[in-house]
Design a protein around this motif. Structure first.
Motif, short mmCIF file in Angstrom:
data_model
loop_
_atom_site.label_atom_id
_atom_site.label_comp_id
_atom_site.label_asym_id
_atom_site.label_seq_id
_atom_site.Cartn_x
_atom_site.Cartn_y
_atom_site.Cartn_z
N HIS A 195 0.91 -2.81 8.35
CA HIS A 195 1.98 -3.35 9.19
C HIS A 195 3.33 -2.74 8.83
N ARG A 196 3.55 -2.49 7.54
CA ARG A 196 4.78 -1.81 7.13
C ARG A 196 4.82 -0.40 7.71
N LEU A 197 3.68 0.27 7.73
CA LEU A 197 3.60 1.60 8.33
C LEU A 197 3.93 1.54 9.82
N LYS A 198 3.37 0.56 10.50
CA LYS A 198 3.63 0.40 11.93
C LYS A 198 5.11 0.16 12.21
N GLU A 199 5.77 -0.58 11.32
CA GLU A 199 7.19 -0.88 11.50
C GLU A 199 8.06 0.37 11.41
N THR A 200 7.58 1.40 10.72
CA THR A 200 8.36 2.65 10.63
C THR A 200 8.40 3.36 11.97
N GLY A 201 7.37 3.13 12.79
CA GLY A 201 7.30 3.81 14.08
C GLY A 201 6.87 5.26 13.97
N MET A 202 6.50 5.68 12.77
CA MET A 202 6.10 7.07 12.55
C MET A 202 4.73 7.09 11.87
N ASP A 203 3.76 6.50 12.54
CA ASP A 203 2.42 6.34 11.97
C ASP A 203 1.83 7.65 11.47
N SER A 204 1.82 8.66 12.31
CA SER A 204 1.15 9.91 11.95
C SER A 204 1.87 10.62 10.81
N THR A 205 3.17 10.46 10.70
CA THR A 205 3.94 11.13 9.65
C THR A 205 3.69 10.50 8.28
N TYR A 206 3.68 9.19 8.22
CA TYR A 206 3.61 8.49 6.94
C TYR A 206 2.25 7.90 6.61
N ARG A 207 1.27 8.09 7.46
CA ARG A 207 -0.04 7.45 7.26
C ARG A 207 -0.65 7.80 5.90
N ASP A 208 -0.70 9.07 5.56
CA ASP A 208 -1.29 9.48 4.27
C ASP A 208 -0.53 8.87 3.09
N ASP A 209 0.81 8.83 3.19
CA ASP A 209 1.61 8.25 2.11
C ASP A 209 1.31 6.76 1.93
N PHE A 210 1.21 6.05 3.04
CA PHE A 210 0.94 4.61 2.96
C PHE A 210 -0.49 4.35 2.46
N GLN A 211 -1.42 5.19 2.83
CA GLN A 211 -2.77 5.02 2.32
C GLN A 211 -2.82 5.28 0.82
N SER A 212 -2.12 6.32 0.37
CA SER A 212 -2.07 6.61 -1.07
C SER A 212 -1.40 5.47 -1.84
N LEU A 213 -0.31 4.95 -1.27
CA LEU A 213 0.38 3.81 -1.89
C LEU A 213 -0.55 2.61 -1.99
N THR A 214 -1.29 2.35 -0.94
CA THR A 214 -2.22 1.22 -0.92
C THR A 214 -3.30 1.39 -1.99
N LEU A 215 -3.87 2.58 -2.08
CA LEU A 215 -4.91 2.83 -3.08
C LEU A 215 -4.34 2.71 -4.50
N ARG A 216 -3.14 3.18 -4.71
CA ARG A 216 -2.50 3.07 -6.02
C ARG A 216 -2.29 1.60 -6.38
N GLN A 217 -1.83 0.79 -5.42
CA GLN A 217 -1.64 -0.64 -5.66
C GLN A 217 -2.96 -1.31 -6.02
N LEU A 218 -4.01 -0.97 -5.30
CA LEU A 218 -5.32 -1.59 -5.55
C LEU A 218 -5.88 -1.16 -6.89
N ARG A 219 -5.70 0.11 -7.26
CA ARG A 219 -6.17 0.57 -8.58
C ARG A 219 -5.47 -0.18 -9.70
N GLN A 220 -4.14 -0.32 -9.58
CA GLN A 220 -3.37 -1.01 -10.62
C GLN A 220 -3.77 -2.48 -10.71
N THR A 221 -4.09 -3.07 -9.60
CA THR A 221 -4.42 -4.50 -9.58
C THR A 221 -5.85 -4.78 -10.01
#
Length: 189
Positions: free
Chosen positions: A61-87
């Motif tokens: 949803h944060r990615l969607k709010e940027t309005g630039m899905d295709s540009t930031y998708r990989d970054d948000f996915q990497s961020l999500t995986l990093r958060q899940l690994r740490q948790t």
């Protein structure tokens, strides 16, 4: 002592009665305990999956709010995986951490020991999740044996999120109770 005497038959019948009662109690307790464990584990891991799913959904949803899905998708996915690994990837519960597989069959989040080669089973695990009638099934993992898999799919990113729980861990309480009952009934007999 004769085998036809009452002195032989009565103790034999009593011991046989205790043995049959023990077996019957074991079967009933095992069946009921397994059912209770299944319900409890489905609820527990359903909640765990919901928490992981919510983390992914929040980042989406944060990615969607940027309005630039295709540009930031990989970054948000990497961020999500990093958060899940740490948790979730803590040494104390590395075997009970979530896994994530993308649509290509790549394990993005690996819950198992590093000794296990993920390439050997990740595509098979993904195929099994796609064929599964419900949201859980039994799956064989190399070097770990049979595991219970519970999963959900996050459609926007094509991620299959789930947990692999070894059956001996899932049914540990039932095994302990069974051993205790055998000891108690064995001691009584």
């Amino acid at each position: 002592m004769k085998f036809n005497s009452i002195q032989f038959k009565l103790p034999f019948i009593i011991v046989l009665g205790f043995l049959l009662t023990t077996i019957l109690v074991q079967i009933i307790v095992s069946h009921n305990m397994t059912s209770a464990i299944n319900l409890g584990q489905e609820a527990e891991y359903g909640e765990r999956l919901q928490t992981v799913f919510q983390t992914i959904q929040n980042n989406y949803h944060r990615l969607k709010e940027t309005g630039m899905d295709s540009t930031y998708r990989d970054d948000f996915q990497s961020l999500t995986l990093r958060q899940l690994r740490q948790t979730y990837l803590q040494p104390s519960h590395k075997n009970l951490a979530p896994f994530i597989i993308n649509t290509a069959g790549q394990l993005l989040l690996l819950p198992l020991d590093n000794a296990v080669n993920p390439d050997g089973y990740s595509k098979a695990l993904l195929e099994q999740t796609q064929r599964a009638a419900g949201d859980s099934f039994i799956f064989s993992v190399p070097e770990q044996g049979e595991v219970w898999c519970v999963f959900r799919v996050f459609e926007p990113w094509g991620w299959t999120i789930g947990y692999l729980v070894p059956l001996d861990v899932k049914y540990q309480m039932a095994s302990q109770l069974s051993r205790i009952l055998w000891l108690v009934f064995g001691g009584i007999t």
